[in-house]
Design a protein around this motif. Structure first.
Motif, PDB file in Angstrom:
ATOM      1  N   THR A 291       0.837  -1.203   0.000  1.00 46.95           N
ATOM      2  CA  THR A 291       0.000   0.000   0.000  1.00 46.95           C
ATOM      3  C   THR A 291       0.872   1.253   0.000  1.00 46.95           C
ATOM      4  O   THR A 291       2.027   1.220   0.449  1.00 46.95           O
ATOM      5  CB  THR A 291      -0.913   0.019   1.236  1.00 46.95           C
ATOM      6  OG1 THR A 291      -0.099  -0.085   2.415  1.00 46.95           O
ATOM      7  CG2 THR A 291      -1.910  -1.122   1.202  1.00 46.95           C
ATOM      8  N   PRO A 292       0.332   2.378  -0.476  1.00 52.60           N
ATOM      9  CA  PRO A 292       1.115   3.619  -0.467  1.00 52.60           C
ATOM     10  C   PRO A 292       1.541   4.065   0.927  1.00 52.60           C
ATOM     11  O   PRO A 292       2.587   4.707   1.072  1.00 52.60           O
ATOM     12  CB  PRO A 292       0.165   4.631  -1.108  1.00 52.60           C
ATOM     13  CG  PRO A 292      -0.727   3.830  -1.971  1.00 52.60           C
ATOM     14  CD  PRO A 292      -0.935   2.534  -1.242  1.00 52.60           C
ATOM     15  N   VAL A 293       0.738   3.738   1.964  1.00 57.54           N
ATOM     16  CA  VAL A 293       1.108   4.188   3.308  1.00 57.54           C
ATOM     17  C   VAL A 293       2.423   3.540   3.754  1.00 57.54           C
ATOM     18  O   VAL A 293       3.267   4.200   4.387  1.00 57.54           O
ATOM     19  CB  VAL A 293      -0.052   3.883   4.298  1.00 57.54           C
ATOM     20  CG1 VAL A 293      -0.262   2.401   4.488  1.00 57.54           C
ATOM     21  CG2 VAL A 293       0.224   4.549   5.631  1.00 57.54           C
ATOM     22  N   SER A 382      -7.077   5.323  -2.342  1.00 58.09           N
ATOM     23  CA  SER A 382      -6.749   5.714  -0.974  1.00 58.09           C
ATOM     24  C   SER A 382      -5.363   5.171  -0.625  1.00 58.09           C
ATOM     25  O   SER A 382      -4.812   4.318  -1.342  1.00 58.09           O
ATOM     26  CB  SER A 382      -7.793   5.189   0.013  1.00 58.09           C
ATOM     27  OG  SER A 382      -7.667   3.795   0.159  1.00 58.09           O
ATOM     28  N   PHE A 383      -4.829   5.635   0.507  1.00 60.08           N
ATOM     29  CA  PHE A 383      -3.478   5.244   0.915  1.00 60.08           C
ATOM     30  C   PHE A 383      -3.404   3.803   1.425  1.00 60.08           C
ATOM     31  O   PHE A 383      -2.309   3.286   1.615  1.00 60.08           O
ATOM     32  CB  PHE A 383      -2.965   6.193   2.007  1.00 60.08           C
ATOM     33  CG  PHE A 383      -2.525   7.532   1.482  1.00 60.08           C
ATOM     34  CD1 PHE A 383      -1.209   7.750   1.114  1.00 60.08           C
ATOM     35  CD2 PHE A 383      -3.429   8.571   1.350  1.00 60.08           C
ATOM     36  CE1 PHE A 383      -0.795   8.978   0.622  1.00 60.08           C
ATOM     37  CE2 PHE A 383      -3.031   9.804   0.861  1.00 60.08           C
ATOM     38  CZ  PHE A 383      -1.718  10.009   0.497  1.00 60.08           C
ATOM     39  N   THR A 384      -4.545   3.185   1.665  1.00 56.69           N
ATOM     40  CA  THR A 384      -4.530   1.826   2.212  1.00 56.69           C
ATOM     41  C   THR A 384      -4.954   0.769   1.198  1.00 56.69           C
ATOM     42  O   THR A 384      -5.136  -0.385   1.559  1.00 56.69           O
ATOM     43  CB  THR A 384      -5.473   1.754   3.438  1.00 56.69           C
ATOM     44  OG1 THR A 384      -6.778   2.210   3.063  1.00 56.69           O
ATOM     45  CG2 THR A 384      -4.948   2.604   4.575  1.00 56.69           C
ATOM     46  N   GLN A 385      -5.135   1.168  -0.064  1.00 60.89           N
ATOM     47  CA  GLN A 385      -5.470   0.196  -1.103  1.00 60.89           C
ATOM     48  C   GLN A 385      -4.196  -0.330  -1.753  1.00 60.89           C
ATOM     49  O   GLN A 385      -3.205   0.403  -1.867  1.00 60.89           O
ATOM     50  CB  GLN A 385      -6.361   0.848  -2.163  1.00 60.89           C
ATOM     51  CG  GLN A 385      -7.790   1.061  -1.706  1.00 60.89           C
ATOM     52  CD  GLN A 385      -8.689   1.533  -2.840  1.00 60.89           C
ATOM     53  OE1 GLN A 385      -8.206   2.010  -3.855  1.00 60.89           O
ATOM     54  NE2 GLN A 385      -9.984   1.398  -2.658  1.00 60.89           N
ATOM     55  N   PRO A 386      -4.206  -1.593  -2.182  1.00 61.35           N
ATOM     56  CA  PRO A 386      -3.020  -2.147  -2.862  1.00 61.35           C
ATOM     57  C   PRO A 386      -2.648  -1.309  -4.080  1.00 61.35           C
ATOM     58  O   PRO A 386      -3.518  -0.858  -4.825  1.00 61.35           O
ATOM     59  CB  PRO A 386      -3.468  -3.551  -3.268  1.00 61.35           C
ATOM     60  CG  PRO A 386      -4.562  -3.881  -2.318  1.00 61.35           C
ATOM     61  CD  PRO A 386      -5.266  -2.595  -2.018  1.00 61.35           C
ATOM     62  N   SER A 387      -1.365  -1.102  -4.245  1.00 60.57           N
ATOM     63  CA  SER A 387      -0.913  -0.225  -5.327  1.00 60.57           C
ATOM     64  C   SER A 387       0.509  -0.607  -5.737  1.00 60.57           C
ATOM     65  O   SER A 387       1.186  -1.369  -5.055  1.00 60.57           O
ATOM     66  CB  SER A 387      -0.957   1.235  -4.852  1.00 60.57           C
ATOM     67  OG  SER A 387      -0.369   2.075  -5.806  1.00 60.57           O
TER      68      SER A 387
END
Length: 438
Positions: A291-293, A382-387
């Motif tokens: 995730t981005p976070v 969002s920052f918590t979605q796989p990316s």
């Protein structure tokens, strides 16, 4: 008299000899300087030449990815085929849109009757084209019951043939497009129903197993979220640390130890930060993987030393007279720093931060360790979605065997280079625009 003349001659010979030695030494030194300049100039020219070759190679392979071969088909949006039970959006979302494409191709080429030939005919259009038709119908249901000419992406082999990457003069056994498909392509070309158009899917679509359907939007959004999070975390922490270390910290062995370690952290390989993020953020704190976070936390650790070092250098460049004048007018230490020193040092701090962000944008190794190398089709919101991020997307495409992914890899590198050069250009502009010479 004879003895005196002989001594004078010897003295003259000695002076002449010393002068000659000096002249020879001077000539050697000048020759050494010319060689040194020639070596440096040769090194610079070789570097520029290799850089030029690299750019030419990337652009030469990647510019064709910005266009895509498309086939125009008359699609009949059969309402009974798409929504036989009148189930609304759910039925339309699950309908067989590739069947509409096959019907259209069969209508365009009625002479194709054998099963094997039909399979070759249907393979000329991308297997992902049905998703485009589904989006069209869901966005505009008035299409149901109508026949509409639609441009759909061709299969990657047809695209490679149209772009000249496949030699149609070769024997059929040595190329991926057979003779019958060549005849159908020629027929479509004569009717102006197969053309190369701007490849908008490359910028608005996420990743895909089909090269003609693959895009960089998901990776760009992942990179944007990761960079924004990295900047929001690293810039205030880095500036605060630089101000404390430079203006408030006492000079003792402990602060010397901290300073040495900050300088050493700037030279630590980036993959070490990835291992640290894997152990601390994922395994210990249990934050969501890929995730981005997680990406911005890891990249914050990596860019903090760069921002702190650049911030301290900027604070040191402010003349002591500024501090002395502010203190002399009755300002406190904190007021002196926040009202006078920090604003003057901020352009240098911003320049260091942008360079740190540019380094973070191009990093791949630490993000591989935290799982951002996964195949992710959806665009993160969002920052918590796989990316994933753009450098990792390039890494994934470079490992794909299809020829069409080669040009998309080079095109993605061109996009990444554009952002990197833009960020470095912004850093140079800020430095020259707001730099003050004391």
């Amino acid at each position: 008299m004879n003895n005196l003349a002989t001594s004078a001659d010897l003295g003259a010979d000695n002076k002449s000899s010393t002068f000659d030695i000096v002249q020879k030494s001077l000539a050697k030194r000048r020759s050494a300087e010319r060689r040194f300049k020639a070596y440096g100039l040769t090194g610079i020219m070789l570097g520029l030449m290799f850089l030029l070759v690299l750019f030419i190679s990337i652009i030469g392979k990647g510019y064709t990815a910005f266009v895509q071969t498309q086939v125009q088909l008359d699609i009949y949006f059969d309402a009974e085929w798409l929504d036989p039970e009148h189930g609304g959006d759910d039925s339309l979302a699950k309908a067989d849109y590739n069947g509409l494409i096959k019907k259209s191709l069969s209508t365009a080429f009625p002479e194709v009757m054998e099963r094997r030939d039909k399979r070759d005919l249907y393979a000329m259009v991308s297997s992902g084209a049905g998703f485009l038709l589904r989006e069209m119908v869901i966005a505009d249901k008035s299409l149901l019951g109508k026949t509409v000419p639609v441009w759909l992406p061709a299969d990657d082999d047809i695209d490679m043939l149209m772009k000249g990457h496949i030699d149609r003069e070769q024997v059929q056994a040595n190329r991926r497009v057979n003779d019958k498909q060549l005849a159908w392509i020629d027929s479509l070309s004569q009717e102006a129903r197969i053309e190369k158009h701007f490849n908008a899917l490359f910028f608005i679509a996420g990743d895909s197993r089909e090269p003609e359907m693959a895009g960089i939007r998901g990776a760009l959004m992942g990179s944007l979220m990761t960079l924004v999070g990295t900047f929001l975390l690293s810039f205030p922490i880095g500036v605060a640390t630089a101000v404390y270390m430079e203006e408030f910290a006492p000079i003792n062995k402990f602060t010397d130890f901290i300073e040495v370690n900050i300088n050493n952290l700037a030279a630590v390989p980036s993959i070490v930060f990835g291992l640290l993020g894997l152990a601390m953020f994922i395994n210990f704190f249990g934050l969501p993987r890929s995730t981005p976070v997680i990406g911005c936390l890891v990249l914050t650790l990596m860019t903090l030393p760069t921002i702190i070092i650049a911030g301290r250098a900027s604070l040191k460049s402010v003349p002591p007279s500024i501090r002395e004048a502010a203190l002399g007018m009755g300002a406190s230490k904190l007021q002196t720093i926040t009202h006078h020193v920090l604003p003057l040092a901020m352009p240098g701090m911003m320049t260091g931060s942008i360079i740190g962000m540019a380094r973070a944008l191009g990093e791949t190794a630490p993000l591989l360790m935290i799982g951002m190398v996964a195949f992710i089709v959806d665009v993160p919101t969002s920052f918590t979605q796989p990316s994933t991020v753009l450098p990792v997307q390039i890494y994934l495409w470079a490992d794909s065997p299809e020829r069409a992914f080669v040009e998309r890899t080079s095109a993605a590198i061109m996009v990444l280079l554009f952002f990197l050069i833009s960020m470095n250009g912004l850093a140079v502009y800020l430095r020259r625009r707001y730099e003050r010479r004391w």
